[in-house]
Write a protein that holds these residues in place. Structure first.
Motif, PDB file in Angstrom:
ATOM      1  N   CYS A  76       0.831  -1.204   0.000  1.00  0.00           N
ATOM      2  CA  CYS A  76       0.000   0.000   0.000  1.00  0.00           C
ATOM      3  C   CYS A  76       0.865   1.254   0.000  1.00  0.00           C
ATOM      4  O   CYS A  76       1.975   1.269   0.552  1.00  0.00           O
ATOM      5  CB  CYS A  76      -0.964  -0.002   1.176  1.00  0.00           C
ATOM      6  SG  CYS A  76      -0.253   0.436   2.749  1.00  0.00           S
ATOM      7  N   THR A 325     -10.497   3.149   0.143  1.00  0.00           N
ATOM      8  CA  THR A 325      -9.536   2.097   0.472  1.00  0.00           C
ATOM      9  C   THR A 325      -8.264   2.367  -0.308  1.00  0.00           C
ATOM     10  O   THR A 325      -8.305   2.516  -1.531  1.00  0.00           O
ATOM     11  CB  THR A 325     -10.088   0.708   0.083  1.00  0.00           C
ATOM     12  OG1 THR A 325     -11.374   0.551   0.663  1.00  0.00           O
ATOM     13  CG2 THR A 325      -9.179  -0.404   0.578  1.00  0.00           C
ATOM     14  N   ARG A 327      -5.178   1.475  -2.265  1.00  0.00           N
ATOM     15  CA  ARG A 327      -4.908   0.281  -3.082  1.00  0.00           C
ATOM     16  C   ARG A 327      -3.914  -0.635  -2.363  1.00  0.00           C
ATOM     17  O   ARG A 327      -2.962  -0.178  -1.764  1.00  0.00           O
ATOM     18  CB  ARG A 327      -4.344   0.678  -4.444  1.00  0.00           C
ATOM     19  CG  ARG A 327      -5.384   1.321  -5.328  1.00  0.00           C
ATOM     20  CD  ARG A 327      -5.038   1.139  -6.778  1.00  0.00           C
ATOM     21  NE  ARG A 327      -5.217  -0.261  -7.162  1.00  0.00           N
ATOM     22  CZ  ARG A 327      -4.557  -0.858  -8.153  1.00  0.00           C
ATOM     23  NH1 ARG A 327      -3.682  -0.199  -8.845  1.00  0.00           N
ATOM     24  NH2 ARG A 327      -4.781  -2.116  -8.441  1.00  0.00           N
ATOM     25  N   TYR A 332      -9.184  -4.031   4.293  1.00  0.00           N
ATOM     26  CA  TYR A 332     -10.362  -3.205   3.977  1.00  0.00           C
ATOM     27  C   TYR A 332     -10.999  -3.611   2.656  1.00  0.00           C
ATOM     28  O   TYR A 332     -12.218  -3.597   2.508  1.00  0.00           O
ATOM     29  CB  TYR A 332      -9.980  -1.709   4.004  1.00  0.00           C
ATOM     30  CG  TYR A 332      -9.819  -1.256   5.429  1.00  0.00           C
ATOM     31  CD1 TYR A 332     -10.923  -0.812   6.163  1.00  0.00           C
ATOM     32  CD2 TYR A 332      -8.608  -1.367   6.081  1.00  0.00           C
ATOM     33  CE1 TYR A 332     -10.794  -0.479   7.497  1.00  0.00           C
ATOM     34  CE2 TYR A 332      -8.470  -1.035   7.412  1.00  0.00           C
ATOM     35  CZ  TYR A 332      -9.564  -0.585   8.114  1.00  0.00           C
ATOM     36  OH  TYR A 332      -9.448  -0.267   9.450  1.00  0.00           O
ATOM     37  N   ALA A 333     -10.162  -4.012   1.701  1.00  0.00           N
ATOM     38  CA  ALA A 333     -10.710  -4.460   0.415  1.00  0.00           C
ATOM     39  C   ALA A 333     -11.544  -5.719   0.603  1.00  0.00           C
ATOM     40  O   ALA A 333     -12.602  -5.876  -0.005  1.00  0.00           O
ATOM     41  CB  ALA A 333      -9.570  -4.713  -0.571  1.00  0.00           C
ATOM     42  N   HIS A 334     -11.076  -6.620   1.466  1.00  0.00           N
ATOM     43  CA  HIS A 334     -11.816  -7.861   1.718  1.00  0.00           C
ATOM     44  C   HIS A 334     -13.163  -7.585   2.379  1.00  0.00           C
ATOM     45  O   HIS A 334     -14.124  -8.319   2.177  1.00  0.00           O
ATOM     46  CB  HIS A 334     -10.995  -8.769   2.639  1.00  0.00           C
ATOM     47  CG  HIS A 334     -10.384  -9.940   1.933  1.00  0.00           C
ATOM     48  ND1 HIS A 334     -11.124 -10.985   1.424  1.00  0.00           N
ATOM     49  CD2 HIS A 334      -9.104 -10.240   1.663  1.00  0.00           C
ATOM     50  CE1 HIS A 334     -10.316 -11.863   0.865  1.00  0.00           C
ATOM     51  NE2 HIS A 334      -9.093 -11.443   0.987  1.00  0.00           N
ATOM     52  N   LEU A 336     -15.118  -5.099   1.918  1.00  0.00           N
ATOM     53  CA  LEU A 336     -16.074  -4.294   1.151  1.00  0.00           C
ATOM     54  C   LEU A 336     -17.366  -5.016   0.746  1.00  0.00           C
ATOM     55  O   LEU A 336     -18.453  -4.464   0.956  1.00  0.00           O
ATOM     56  CB  LEU A 336     -15.398  -3.681  -0.077  1.00  0.00           C
ATOM     57  CG  LEU A 336     -14.583  -2.417   0.220  1.00  0.00           C
ATOM     58  CD1 LEU A 336     -13.891  -1.923  -1.034  1.00  0.00           C
ATOM     59  CD2 LEU A 336     -15.466  -1.302   0.804  1.00  0.00           C
ATOM     60  N   THR A 352     -17.727   3.223  -3.212  1.00  0.00           N
ATOM     61  CA  THR A 352     -16.389   2.744  -2.861  1.00  0.00           C
ATOM     62  C   THR A 352     -15.353   3.369  -3.790  1.00  0.00           C
ATOM     63  O   THR A 352     -15.514   3.352  -5.010  1.00  0.00           O
ATOM     64  CB  THR A 352     -16.290   1.207  -2.952  1.00  0.00           C
ATOM     65  OG1 THR A 352     -16.578   0.813  -4.278  1.00  0.00           O
ATOM     66  CG2 THR A 352     -17.262   0.534  -2.025  1.00  0.00           C
ATOM     67  N   ASP A 354     -11.234   3.423  -4.656  1.00  0.00           N
ATOM     68  CA  ASP A 354      -9.894   2.858  -4.529  1.00  0.00           C
ATOM     69  C   ASP A 354      -8.927   4.007  -4.762  1.00  0.00           C
ATOM     70  O   ASP A 354      -8.932   4.593  -5.848  1.00  0.00           O
ATOM     71  CB  ASP A 354      -9.699   1.848  -5.670  1.00  0.00           C
ATOM     72  CG  ASP A 354      -9.380   0.472  -5.159  1.00  0.00           C
ATOM     73  OD1 ASP A 354      -9.585   0.224  -3.965  1.00  0.00           O
ATOM     74  OD2 ASP A 354      -8.936  -0.355  -5.981  1.00  0.00           O
TER      75      ASP A 354
ATOM     76  N   ALA B 108     -11.721  -6.662  -4.896  1.00  0.00           N
ATOM     77  CA  ALA B 108     -10.794  -5.821  -5.649  1.00  0.00           C
ATOM     78  C   ALA B 108      -9.663  -6.667  -6.229  1.00  0.00           C
ATOM     79  O   ALA B 108      -9.308  -7.712  -5.675  1.00  0.00           O
ATOM     80  CB  ALA B 108     -10.219  -4.754  -4.725  1.00  0.00           C
TER      81      ALA B 108
END
Lengths: 381, 422
Positions: A76, A325, A327, A332-334, A336, A352, A354, B108
């Motif tokens: 990240c 979130t 990238r 946090y992506a999981h 969503l 949302t 990214d 994602a």
């Protein structure tokens, strides 16, 4: 007057990491310790006579050549940005770093920092992902271990008395921030979301004693002021780390006001008090607070986080939620798809986004936010 | 949470593919006995899953490094999620529809592809619904975060096993208690009681397997290397799917014997060994056949994989079976990547590079794996100090859209030329 008072916080943010306060603290023989994540009890550092500051990256979107070279591109941009500042000697004044095993990015940031930047003191704590009694016992032992290491490093005992004083100071800060947030519940909040972010950013970058004093004065001023005409849309921000007030401003400029947030750098940082009493030793009270605090997406079960988001959204009367979130922020992506379902059941629409750390809210983001607002307006009319 | 995409049963396809692989291996002029055992084990593993419903088996889907010894002792049918993902890419070469189904769920693209694919596979019914979902935070955020979504998609109950980051006595005790709680969860949901005597036997088997794994590791120091170029993937799979099983012991003993015989005869796994390589992280599964061919063509053999084949020290005690399962979780080679990246892990690389007489290292930089990629520079620096070049190959373990066979061939050829120049 309000802008002057907010300007004090802005000045800290603009000069961070080399702020006047930090330099003064060092010049007076104090030790400064950087922490990586909200699961590190700052009070212990304070009780040891040190100045705890949060290690954050560039507040604006920046080329991350060094950060990427050491971290690789699929980590990240927040972690890369933090490391880059460290590699460029912006944090050379630090006497120590403290982290937690909170996410892949945080633990690798700690590893790379320790190996390549070599700040003298370093400690990483195991942070359980559950809230069970067993998890609390383990975390308490980790917090105690950190305290023991720090005592050895500063060559001073950290007494219960000192811990109690630090807890009182940090709790005061939390209470003041709660009062500030209470003003955001009003139909016409006297302060914008972007301005709030300036204050929050400063809250982990300066001595708490001074921060509390500045915030008290600002609160006094805000309590006398009129918020002006209400904005048609009230928005909540959720997600990982966000420190660029320009991002919030770009949302608010489209005809909304951000009235609450659930971010690593906002509510999740300050929300819960350390609760003393019932004969609980201060160290244990501290560790209970930090593990039980408003949860990060890393914690299990996720419903703890989702339920608190919904409760906040309702308390602040929001019309919609914007999730940002960074990238490659996997926790946090999981979350969503599950969070989207959870909010949908509560009738709360979510957009949302990214983003890269430090983004000011680019044209494309603005277009998406604008479309989201149009949808919200159609619902609320 | 469902998808509009079409289902094809991957377990059925895996059974057919592994049977075919077995027949092909057997048809070779000099079939490798351990390889035949390996495919037989895989066939039985997936046949059990295929027939689980009609046989009344209780199926537990679980993430990587989940201690399957416990499931074996309770006679619960395991479904290793990530390995099933990899097998799908390796044997069937079909993954795009699973990733598309994962994307449709809102996952994602930066979430690692095996996990996106798994969620997608369950949502389109390409994998059968298990009875429970079990997951842990071994070894990354993806595994830690995958379970709740899978519970939601499959409608199954689930249990999360919290594995502490470091290995103090408090943390090992914590994990042992976590395992106890998981056993209680499984007993509640399966209606089966833990057979503690059987778990002791399984732990005893596992201890034996660890001893063999360590000796196989030592045998691979021989020049020329007796182990086939990508053979370590077999070793990984055997531990992932068959830890503590008697047939895993048989496989490992057979393999050890084969390696000893090859060393005695001075026979290498490739016709002419030219490059001894260290492999860091996993190669793309869909290119394994191609990489094997390239290894043969160029005489390049992976002889050391410090984070996959170098087990930690210690003995397991069948009299303390659950504690031993907890202890084993800290001996797993990959745990060096999960724990703080300290001197222990760095020393492992240095020592392996010296003892295995490494010419070069290949870092498979999986775009979805953040915690491993964050060590590329660090490992490269360590090996640079030893004058060992490192090739970093951007790829994805199951998604073929990230890099092509031609691109990898070009980079590997260039790397081998560089090694020649030295």
């Amino acid at each position: 007057m309000k802008q002057d008072l907010i300007g004090r916080f802005r000045e800290v943010n603009q000069t961070f990491p080399r702020t006047r306060e930090i330099i003064d603290f060092k010049n007076n023989g104090g030790m400064v310790f950087g922490w990586f994540c909200t699961y590190v009890p700052e009070e212990i550092i304070h009780a040891a006579g040190g100045l705890p500051i949060r290690i954050v990256g560039h507040s604006t979107e920046t080329e991350l050549e060094d950060g990427t070279a050491y971290f690789y591109v699929n980590n990240c941009s927040f972690s890369r940005s933090c490391l880059q500042l460290g590699l460029r000697h912006e944090y050379d004044f630090l006497d120590g770093i403290v982290g937690g095993s909170t996410c892949d990015g945080a633990r690798r940031l700690f590893d790379l920092w320790r190996i390549y930047i070599q700040t003298p003191f370093h400690c990483i704590m195991t942070v359980p992902r559950k809230y069970t009694d067993r998890a609390h016992d383990l975390y308490n032992s980790q917090v105690k271990h950190f305290k023991d290491l720090l005592e050895e490093f500063v060559d001073l005992p950290i007494t219960d008395e000192a811990l109690l004083k630090s807890i009182a100071l940090f709790n005061e800060s939390r209470e003041l921030l709660r009062s500030l947030y209470d003003l955001r519940r009003l139909d016409s909040p006297p302060i914008s979301g972007a301005e709030i972010m300036e204050i929050l950013n400063a809250s982990f970058r300066m001595p708490k004693e001074l921060f509390n004093q500045h915030l008290q004065e600002l609160l006094h001023e805000l309590q006398q002021s009129d918020g002006g005409r209400p904005k048609p849309l009230r928005i909540m921000l959720v997600g990982s780390v966000l420190t660029n007030p320009q991002f919030v401003k770009s949302i608010e400029d489209l005809g909304a006001i951000v009235v609450c947030d659930e971010l690593c750098t906002s509510t999740r940082y300050w929300s819960d008090l350390v609760v003393l009493g019932n004969g609980l030793p201060p160290l244990q009270a501290l560790s209970r607070r930090y593990l039980n605090n408003f949860p990060c997406a890393r914690m299990y079960p996720s419903t703890e986080r989702f339920d608190r988001i919904v409760a906040l959204a309702k308390a602040f009367g929001v019309h919609g939620v914007i999730s940002e979130t960074i990238r490659y922020c996997v926790p946090y992506a999981h979350d969503l798809p599950l969070l989207a379902d959870h909010l949908k059941q509560e009738g709360l629409p979510m957009l949302t986004l990214d983003v890269e750390h430090g983004t000011p809210g680019s044209g494309q983001i603005q277009t998406r936010v604008q479309a989201f607002f149009e949808m919200l307006e159609a619902r609320t009319l | 949470m469902t998808s509009s995409l079409q289902n094809t049963n991957r377990i059925d396809a895996l059974v057919r593919a592994t049977r075919l692989m077995y027949r092909m291996s057997k048809a070779r002029p000099e079939p490798r006995q351990s390889e035949l055992l390996y495919y037989q084990m895989l066939i039985r593993y997936y046949e059990r899953l295929l027939k689980a419903r009609e046989n009344g088996d209780f199926v537990a889907a679980h993430t990587v490094f989940f201690p399957s010894e416990v499931l074996y002792a309770m006679d619960i049918a395991p479904m290793h999620l990530e390995t099933t993902s990899w097998m799908t890419a390796l044997f069937l070469g079909e993954y795009a529809d699973l990733l598309a189904a994962g994307a449709e769920l809102g996952l994602a693209s930066e979430i690692c592809s095996p996990h996106r694919g798994l969620a997608g596979a369950f949502s389109i019914g390409a994998l059968p619904k298990p009875d429970v979902v079990l997951w842990s935070n071994m070894v990354c955020d993806n595994t830690a975060k995958s379970g709740e979504l899978l519970m939601k998609i499959t409608g199954c109950p689930g249990h999360f096993l919290d594995h502490p980051f470091q290995d103090s006595s408090e943390e090992i005790a914590y994990f042992t208690d976590e395992l106890k709680e998981m056993v209680a969860f499984l007993e509640d949901h399966s209606g089966r009681k833990m057979d503690w005597d059987r778990l002791s036997l399984v732990v005893g088997n596992m201890d034996k397997q660890l001893e063999i794994l360590r000796s196989i590791h030592e045998l691979r120091k021989a020049i020329p290397s007796p182990f086939h170029p990508q053979g370590f993937l077999e070793l990984l799979t055997v531990d992932y799917l068959f830890a503590g099983h008697p047939e895993a012991t048989e496989y490992l003993e057979t393999l050890r014997q084969e390696l000893e015989e090859a060393i005695a005869q001075g026979k290498g796994a490739v016709a002419k060994e030219r490059y001894r390589l260290m492999t860091l992280f996993l190669p793309p599964m869909y290119l394994i056949g191609f990489l094997e061919k390239m290894s043969q063509e160029f005489g390049a053999v992976s002889v050391a994989e410090p984070f996959f084949c170098q087990w930690g020290d210690g003995k397991l005690d069948p009299k303390r079976p659950l504690e031993s399962v907890a202890l084993k979780s800290y001996m797993i080679p990959e745990m060096n990547m999960y724990a703080p990246m300290g001197d222990r892990a760095i020393t492992k690389i240095r020592t392996a590079a010296q003892e295995f007489r490494i010419d070069g290292a290949i870092y498979y930089a999986d775009v979805g794996c953040r915690h491993t990629c964050a060590t590329i520079k660090l490992f490269k620096d360590i090996l640079d100090d030893m004058d060992i070049p490192v090739l970093t190959l951007d790829c994805d373990v199951v998604d073929p859209t990230i890099t092509s066979q031609e691109e990898i061939r070009g980079k590997l050829e260039g790397f081998f030329e560089l090694l020649d120049d030295r």
